[in-house]
Enzyme design. Structure first.
Site, PDB file in Angstrom:
ATOM      1  CB  SER A 116      -0.955   0.009   1.196  1.00 34.57           C
ATOM      2  OG  SER A 116      -2.078  -0.783   0.916  1.00 34.57           O
ATOM      3  CE1 TYR A 220      -5.085   1.976   4.009  1.00 38.83           C
ATOM      4  CE2 TYR A 220      -5.829  -0.060   2.974  1.00 38.83           C
ATOM      5  CZ  TYR A 220      -4.877   0.940   3.138  1.00 38.83           C
ATOM      6  OH  TYR A 220      -3.720   0.892   2.407  1.00 38.83           O
ATOM      7  CB  SER A 221     -12.193   0.877   1.000  1.00 38.71           C
ATOM      8  OG  SER A 221     -12.668   0.162  -0.135  1.00 38.71           O
ATOM      9  CG  ASN A 222      -6.843  -2.334  -0.467  1.00 37.31           C
ATOM     10  OD1 ASN A 222      -5.749  -1.823  -0.503  1.00 37.31           O
ATOM     11  ND2 ASN A 222      -7.228  -3.133   0.523  1.00 37.31           N
ATOM     12  N   GLY A 361       2.664  -0.814   4.125  1.00 36.22           N
ATOM     13  CA  GLY A 361       2.190  -1.608   3.004  1.00 36.22           C
ATOM     14  C   GLY A 361       2.445  -3.077   3.235  1.00 36.22           C
TER      15      GLY A 361
END
Length: 412
Positions: A116, A220-222, A361
């Site tokens: 990330s 949190y959302s990818n 990440g």
């Protein structure tokens, strides 16, 4: 991606691990076999000289001891770290083995998957486009990507970048992140080689109920960053990867950094990563990163990440107004504040050397941490191939503290 990986060990701590920057390495939740004996290397570099430097705070031997502790605990097969001040490396070190079952030392200058931290690169490109007048932060996504999101007329570009959109995170779907041994075995055999479409993953995530109305919470959302990558392509006519390469990687001469689309390879020197199956460890260094896309597909090195952070916070990549917007944070409820593709850590778990800016990440057993001060003078970078213990969080926190808090009152 966040620090979720297709590994049932990692899923147990995924929410926390995907967000926090220093104290979050909770990628594993069950005991793994002890890692092999760990050779280690350390270097202290004096600017303009060949003699070892006296680095303030924790001494190099102590830092190296902490690196070894992480590996010897069984939490990781290898780890590495670097401290940069004023653009010069003042210390770097590595511990563990680059390949299981061998005595080959880990190269502290080697490459690794950054997960990330890719989001910070993507957000920087979006903000450059804002500075060029091609994107407006508070404009609805629908303006640029009509019909892509059901709530696209209510979700703004800013809400994508700071995770306040409410969009369902596609990595919560077991089709992308297995939650049991059977799914993990399938991923190892076949799914890790698949090429995924960002548009398809966004469409499937959009079929799920949002976590909250746009702007009414934080999660949190990818998925947010897949949409951001699509936005970059719609506005520029080039993929997010190409724009990161063109706008950041080449101008900064980040020779170890790449943003692959589907290539499973890590080119250049690198240590191996492993996934633990019931039958034993499997080398899963090679994987198709399209499942992570603009939210986590990147590859880099500790030196390149430090250079990127310095350039970003010194204002080389963004104008002051856009850098100010990037650093405009919202609370997360998890001990950090989140800006536009960047995390701010003030204090967490007793860590008193903030404020620090950066990102964590993780992807498929590999974790990386990039953080530094507000003016871009000092960076600490850590990479670790996490493998197996429930107390990984505390162990890697200790490692990052030894790097981050040098000269700022911290102790390892």
């Amino acid at each position: 991606m966040n620090d979720r990986s297709p590994n049932p060990m990692s899923r147990r701590a995924a929410t926390r691990a995907g967000v926090l920057m220093l104290a979050t390495a909770g990628l594993v939740g069950t005991l793994a076999p002890q890692a092999p004996a760990a050779p280690a290397t350390t270097t202290a570099v004096a600017p303009g000289a060949g003699a070892p430097a006296r680095v303030t705070g924790v001494d190099p031997a102590e830092r190296l001891r902490v690196l070894r502790t992480v590996v010897d605990s069984g939490a990781a097969t290898w780890d590495m770290a670097r401290i940069v001040e004023g653009g010069r490396t003042v210390w770097k070190g590595a511990a563990g083995t680059a390949v299981r079952g061998t005595g080959r030392q880990v190269d502290p200058d080697g490459r690794f998957r950054i997960g990330s931290i890719t989001k910070t690169f993507t957000a920087t490109v979006v903000l450059q486009l804002v500075g060029e007048g091609r994107i407006t932060l508070d404009e609805p996504v629908e303006t640029y990507l009509p019909g892509v999101l059901p709530d696209g007329d209510r979700i703004t570009v800013r809400q994508l970048l700071n995770h306040t959109s409410g969009l369902y995170d596609y990595t919560d779907d077991p089709r992308y992140v297995p939650v049991d041994d059977a799914g993990l075995a399938r991923w190892v055999r076949t799914d890790r080689w698949r090429t995924y479409s960002a548009a398809t993953m966004v469409a499937e995530a959009s079929e799920r109920a949002p976590h909250f109305p746009p702007g009414q919470g934080w999660r949190y959302s990818n998925t947010n960053y897949l949409v951001a990558g699509m936005l970059v392509q719609r506005v520029t006519g080039r993929t997010w990867n190409q724009e990161v390469e063109r706008r950041i990687v080449r101008p900064l001469r980040l020779r170890d950094t790449s943003m692959p689309s589907a290539s499973p390879l890590i080119r250049g020197p690198h240590a191996r990563n492993y996934t633990r199956l019931p039958s034993g460890p499997v080398d899963t260094t090679e994987l198709n990163p399209s499942v992570a896309g603009a939210g986590g597909a990147g590859v880099s090195s500790t030196a390149d990440l430090a250079r990127f952070h310095s350039a970003l916070f010194r204002g080389t990549l963004l104008r002051p107004v856009e850098l100010t917007e990037m650093k405009r944070t919202v609370p997360t409820g998890l001990g950090v504040r989140y800006g536009l593709g960047i995390q701010r850590l003030d204090s967490l778990d007793g860590l008193g050397c903030g404020p620090l800016w950066g990102h964590a990440g993780g992807i498929h057993g590999s974790a990386a941490y990039l953080f530094g001060d507000t003016d871009g003078h000092r960076q600490g970078v850590t990479a670790v191939s996490l493998y197996g213990r429930a107390d990984t969080n505390a162990i890697v926190t200790r490692l990052n503290e030894a790097v981050a808090c040098t000269g700022k009152g911290g102790a390892a």
